[in-house]
Write a protein that holds these residues in place. Structure first.
Motif, short mmCIF file in Angstrom:
data_model
loop_
_atom_site.label_atom_id
_atom_site.label_comp_id
_atom_site.label_asym_id
_atom_site.label_seq_id
_atom_site.Cartn_x
_atom_site.Cartn_y
_atom_site.Cartn_z
N SER A 29 7.92 -7.58 10.99
CA SER A 29 6.51 -7.37 11.30
C SER A 29 6.33 -5.93 11.80
O SER A 29 7.30 -5.24 12.12
CB SER A 29 6.06 -8.35 12.39
N LYS A 30 5.09 -5.51 11.89
CA LYS A 30 4.83 -4.12 12.31
C LYS A 30 5.31 -3.87 13.73
O LYS A 30 5.68 -2.74 14.07
CB LYS A 30 3.34 -3.80 12.20
N VAL A 46 7.49 -1.40 1.88
CA VAL A 46 6.79 -2.26 0.94
C VAL A 46 6.41 -3.55 1.67
O VAL A 46 7.11 -3.98 2.60
CB VAL A 46 7.65 -2.58 -0.29
N VAL A 47 5.31 -4.15 1.26
CA VAL A 47 4.84 -5.39 1.88
C VAL A 47 5.67 -6.55 1.34
O VAL A 47 5.81 -6.73 0.14
CB VAL A 47 3.35 -5.61 1.60
N ALA A 48 6.22 -7.34 2.24
CA ALA A 48 7.02 -8.50 1.86
C ALA A 48 6.31 -9.82 2.12
O ALA A 48 6.78 -10.87 1.66
CB ALA A 48 8.35 -8.49 2.61
N PRO A 55 -1.41 -7.71 5.26
CA PRO A 55 0.05 -7.57 5.26
C PRO A 55 0.62 -7.97 6.62
O PRO A 55 0.09 -7.60 7.66
CB PRO A 55 0.27 -6.09 4.97
N LEU A 56 1.71 -8.72 6.58
CA LEU A 56 2.30 -9.22 7.82
C LEU A 56 3.74 -8.76 8.01
O LEU A 56 4.15 -8.41 9.11
CB LEU A 56 2.24 -10.75 7.85
N SER A 57 4.53 -8.77 6.93
CA SER A 57 5.94 -8.41 7.04
C SER A 57 6.29 -7.35 6.00
O SER A 57 5.68 -7.28 4.92
CB SER A 57 6.83 -9.64 6.83
N PHE A 58 7.33 -6.55 6.34
CA PHE A 58 7.67 -5.40 5.52
C PHE A 58 9.18 -5.27 5.38
O PHE A 58 9.95 -5.82 6.16
CB PHE A 58 7.14 -4.10 6.17
N MET A 59 9.60 -4.52 4.37
CA MET A 59 10.97 -4.05 4.23
C MET A 59 10.88 -2.63 3.69
O MET A 59 9.82 -2.20 3.21
CB MET A 59 11.79 -4.97 3.33
N GLN A 86 5.66 -21.63 4.97
CA GLN A 86 5.76 -20.29 5.55
C GLN A 86 6.72 -19.41 4.75
O GLN A 86 6.48 -18.22 4.57
CB GLN A 86 6.24 -20.40 7.01
N TYR A 87 7.80 -20.01 4.26
CA TYR A 87 8.74 -19.26 3.42
C TYR A 87 8.08 -18.81 2.13
O TYR A 87 8.32 -17.68 1.65
CB TYR A 87 9.96 -20.13 3.12
N GLU A 88 7.24 -19.64 1.56
CA GLU A 88 6.63 -19.32 0.27
C GLU A 88 5.64 -18.17 0.35
O GLU A 88 5.23 -17.63 -0.70
CB GLU A 88 5.98 -20.57 -0.32
N ARG A 89 5.26 -17.77 1.55
CA ARG A 89 4.42 -16.57 1.69
C ARG A 89 5.22 -15.29 1.46
O ARG A 89 4.65 -14.24 1.20
CB ARG A 89 3.79 -16.50 3.09
N VAL A 90 6.52 -15.37 1.62
CA VAL A 90 7.37 -14.18 1.52
C VAL A 90 7.61 -13.87 0.04
O VAL A 90 8.00 -14.74 -0.74
CB VAL A 90 8.71 -14.41 2.24
N GLN A 91 7.35 -12.62 -0.33
CA GLN A 91 7.52 -12.18 -1.72
C GLN A 91 8.68 -11.19 -1.78
O GLN A 91 8.51 -10.01 -1.48
CB GLN A 91 6.22 -11.54 -2.22
N LEU A 92 9.85 -11.68 -2.17
CA LEU A 92 11.02 -10.83 -2.32
C LEU A 92 11.09 -10.31 -3.75
O LEU A 92 10.59 -10.95 -4.67
CB LEU A 92 12.29 -11.60 -1.97
N PRO A 93 11.72 -9.17 -3.96
CA PRO A 93 11.77 -8.59 -5.30
C PRO A 93 12.67 -9.41 -6.23
O PRO A 93 13.60 -10.08 -5.77
CB PRO A 93 12.34 -7.19 -5.07
#
Length: 283
Positions: A29-30, A46-48, A55-59, A86-93
């Motif tokens: 998170s920020k 990038v927004v994760a 946007p909530l989480s980043f990498m 909650q996991y499904e909100r995360v967008q990994l590459p």
């Protein structure tokens, strides 16, 4: 000075399994970025994760590239205490991983679908060895604790967590709760403002063992920052923890465990780089 680098994995012990916790290990998170130096020198992010349209989480962008390479070199397994939603909100590459572990090991996702056999296995163990969830939930929701327990939530009918005011919570309460839960077959973990009560059979490490069995993994790499990650890290041939978090604050050490040299979002980048190097050397 002693050499703190992990030893190379022997060549040919494929496949390699790389299991990584999400929050404050892989994504941040920020408020957890901990970026040193002037803003102009900050790494590209990038927004994760997006939540409520923001946007909530980043990498870091470099971490995104490293994760793509790691996913090609090893079986990458996201591991989280988050619920499935909650996991499904995360967008990994890259493509979705074949396996993911959510709900602190309570759910094993195979190609995005919860595995019913794993849930039945846990349900049988919980029924045999643990007090009912309702009794633990009632313990946390008691009016005597209203001064420091602000809200109580269920996580997919598997465990309970409370949002707490740590400054107002007596140390004696936590010690008593831990003793009561241990006698009832439950574990207790206080992480930031969240107090978790989890049935003892529901662990990230137990779910990782099952993924390793199914994939025939010869080598396991793992990373995590919280007390709930300790058993996950113990299962690994080589494990990493960031230079922050509950495990760092507790001074947690083990022969297979290596801390990063930096903290915050850059620690996530370092973990992926070190996992990738080991996975490629074993390939």
């Amino acid at each position: 000075m002693p050499d703190t680098r992990p030893r190379p994995i022997p060549h040919g012990r494929a496949p390699v399994l790389a299991a990584c916790d999400l929050d404050r290990t892989l994504i941040y998170s920020k408020n957890a970025l901990w970026l040193p130096g002037p803003d102009k020198d900050a790494p590209a992010l990038v927004v994760a994760e997006v939540y409520d349209g923001a946007p909530l989480s980043f990498m870091t962008r470099a971490a995104e590239d490293l994760l793509l390479k790691l996913s090609a070199a090893a079986a990458f397994v996201p591991v989280t205490t988050r619920t499935q939603a909650q996991y499904e909100r995360v967008q990994l590459p890259g493509p979705a991983p074949e396996y993911a572990i959510t709900t602190n090991g309570g759910k094993l996702l195979h190609r995005g679908v919860p595995d019913p056999g794993w849930r039945r296995h846990l349900a049988a163990r919980i029924a045999a060895d643990c007090a009912p969830l309702e009794s633990v939930e009632a313990r946390l929701a008691g009016p005597a604790h209203a001064g420091w327990i602000l809200r109580v939530h269920r996580a997919e009918d598997l465990f309970v967590y409370a949002i707490v005011d740590r400054g107002a919570m007596p140390a004696a309460f936590l010690e008593q709760l831990q003793a009561e839960c241990a006698a009832a077959g439950w574990t207790v973990s206080l992480q930031g403002r969240k107090l978790y009560c989890v049935p003892a059979p529901v662990t990230k490490g137990g779910a990782l063992d099952e993924v390793a069995r199914r994939t025939g993994a010869g080598t396991i790499l793992a990373a995590g920052d919280s007390l709930l990650d300790a058993d996950l890290l113990a299962r690994a041939d080589v494990a990493f923890r960031p230079l922050h978090g509950e495990l760092h604050d507790a001074g947690h050490q083990a022969p297979n465990l290596f801390p990063t040299t930096v903290r915050g979002v850059l620690a996530g980048e370092e973990i992926l780089a070190r996992m990738l190097a080991l996975a490629e050397a074993a390939g």
